[in-house]
Design a protein around this motif. Structure first.
Motif, short mmCIF file in Angstrom:
data_model
loop_
_atom_site.label_atom_id
_atom_site.label_comp_id
_atom_site.label_asym_id
_atom_site.label_seq_id
_atom_site.Cartn_x
_atom_site.Cartn_y
_atom_site.Cartn_z
N ASN A 178 0.86 -1.18 0.00
CA ASN A 178 0.00 0.00 0.00
C ASN A 178 0.90 1.24 0.00
O ASN A 178 1.50 1.57 1.03
N VAL B 280 -7.51 7.46 8.61
CA VAL B 280 -6.06 7.43 8.37
C VAL B 280 -5.41 6.30 9.15
O VAL B 280 -4.60 5.52 8.61
N THR C 214 3.95 5.78 2.63
CA THR C 214 4.23 7.21 2.63
C THR C 214 3.85 7.86 3.96
O THR C 214 4.59 8.69 4.49
N ILE C 215 2.69 7.47 4.50
CA ILE C 215 2.24 8.05 5.78
C ILE C 215 3.22 7.70 6.89
O ILE C 215 3.62 8.55 7.70
N ASN D 163 -12.28 3.37 5.16
CA ASN D 163 -11.34 2.41 5.73
C ASN D 163 -11.77 1.95 7.12
O ASN D 163 -11.70 0.76 7.44
N SER E 27 -6.22 3.09 7.62
CA SER E 27 -5.36 2.85 6.46
C SER E 27 -4.00 2.33 6.91
O SER E 27 -3.44 1.41 6.29
N VAL F 141 0.22 4.35 -0.03
CA VAL F 141 -0.26 5.42 0.86
C VAL F 141 0.20 5.15 2.29
O VAL F 141 0.70 6.05 2.98
N THR F 142 0.08 3.91 2.74
CA THR F 142 0.50 3.57 4.10
C THR F 142 2.00 3.77 4.27
O THR F 142 2.47 4.32 5.27
N GLY G 255 -6.65 3.82 -0.28
CA GLY G 255 -6.26 5.21 -0.14
C GLY G 255 -6.10 5.62 1.30
O GLY G 255 -6.16 4.82 2.23
N LEU G 256 -5.89 6.93 1.48
CA LEU G 256 -5.71 7.49 2.82
C LEU G 256 -6.99 7.42 3.62
O LEU G 256 -6.96 7.16 4.83
N LYS G 257 -8.13 7.63 2.99
CA LYS G 257 -9.42 7.65 3.69
C LYS G 257 -10.34 6.52 3.26
O LYS G 257 -11.13 6.04 4.06
#
Length: 375
Positions: free
Chosen positions: A127, A183, A132-133, A232, A186, A129-130, A214-216
């Motif tokens: 993932n 978030v 990156t977060i 999520n 996620s 997004v995960t 995604g993020l949400k």
């Protein structure tokens, strides 16, 4: 006059020369050492194919030249005598420069680690997004700790600052708690991996393939073709069936034969089912039993395993089994049961039933057909 004496002070110019030459020499040596160490790490990474060596090599390449020059200058200043005020300032300068460089190394390492995860051959199942977060949160933590450490070293009371940051963080969290719940959901999906992109999942009345995490929200492509967008946090509250991770598929099905089947042939049906299933590839026969006396049939229950998670392959296998059973029962002269009902008339006499004759057409002399008349 005093200004001229200051500028004509030979000791001052001697110290400036010593510091300048020493700074340039130390900077050149330190830069050469960092470059050589980075090159050795890169060579070891190529020979041993280890990610850790490659990360270390890239981290050393991210060494700041400005901070390296600052270190060289601080080392050179140790060669001359300075006042107590300058010595105190140098001690703070060492800490600031070292903290900044360590933070830069950590920041570069985190970014390189995140990029390596996303560019690996199996990066498509991760993932992004995960990843990156997590990378952004860790980088923020590194720089926050660095800033607070520098302020504490400079004599700033950071207790009130930390308390105000905590209160502000709580206020922001309460304001965007719905967004934060998604978030963190996620992040949970990315770390725990209950499903990844490409998995086929079923929950509630939704069935489809994971298309984007995604993020949400998570987007699912349903069997009928439309895209389903699910929060999520709401998705993690569901009992979710992930069919992509099935190793085998256990199949149970029933069929019935007529009541007038002889007992010997009823016994042969179970063996027939076993032979048919074993003849189909990628299957494992479990059992086949004469289960029950139902309303209009003798019911058999069959259990077998499909050694694949592919649903289309399972349907192909079931079709071959059904065709094999159809031909096998015909060879045994055994009939499949279908709903039948018997009507028994007791007492009295049956009424007479007359069936009307079909209409007859009488030809006319001119050859045209006459309209039908009921007789």
């Amino acid at each position: 006059m005093e200004n001229w004496e200051f500028w004509l002070n030979q000791t001052l110019w001697m110290n400036i020369a010593i510091v300048t030459i020493a700074t340039l020499v130390i900077y050149t040596v330190m830069r050469a050492l960092v470059a050589r160490l980075s090159a050795h790490m890169a060579t070891w990474a190529e020979k041993r194919h280890k990610l850790s060596y490659r990360l270390i090599a890239e981290i050393f390449r991210q060494t700041s030249r400005l901070l390296l020059f600052a270190f060289s200058l601080l080392l050179a200043l140790k060669l001359v005598e300075l006042s107590d005020k300058w010595e105190s300032g140098l001690s703070h300068g060492w800490f600031v420069a070292l903290s900044l460089q360590i933070a830069l190394w950590f920041d570069s390492g985190i970014r390189l680690w995140a990029n390596s995860l996303l560019t690996q051959p199996d990066g498509g199942t991760r993932n992004p997004v995960t990843t990156t977060i997590i990378a952004v949160m860790v980088r923020m933590l590194v720089w926050t700790v660095m800033l607070l450490s520098i302020l504490a070293n400079l004599g700033v009371d950071i207790t009130a600052l930390v308390a105000s940051l905590g209160v502000g963080g709580i206020a922001v969290a309460l304001a965007v708690q719905t967004l934060l719940s998604d978030v963190f959901a996620s992040l949970s999906i990315g770390v725990d991996k209950p499903f990844v992109i490409g998995d086929f999942v079923v929950f509630g009345d939704v069935a489809g393939s994971i298309e984007h995490i995604g993020l949400k929200t998570t987007r699912i492509r349903s069997l009928s073709g439309e895209q389903i967008v699910c929060s999520n946090a709401e998705l993690l509250r569901q009992t979710l069936h992930n069919y992509k991770r099935m190793n085998t598929r256990r199949i149970v099905f029933k069929f019935g034969i007529t009541y007038n089947t002889p007992t010997e042939k009823v016994r042969e049906v179970s063996q027939l089912v076993a032979d048919v299933i074993r003849a189909v590839p990628d299957t494992k026969f479990d059992r086949a039993h004469f289960l029950a006396f139902d309303d209009y049939q003798l019911t058999f229950e069959v259990v077998y395993l499909v050694l694949s998670s592919d649903y289309n392959k399972y349907m192909d296998i079931q079709q071959e089994i059904n065709l094999g059973l159809l031909q096998g029962l015909r060879d045994l002269e055994v009939q499949f049961a279908f709903p039948t009902y018997s009507l028994e008339f007791i007492g009295g006499t049956l009424p007479d039933i007359r069936i009307a004759e079909p209409p007859r057409v009488q030809p006319q002399s001119n050859g045209n057909a006459q309209s039908p008349q009921m007789q």
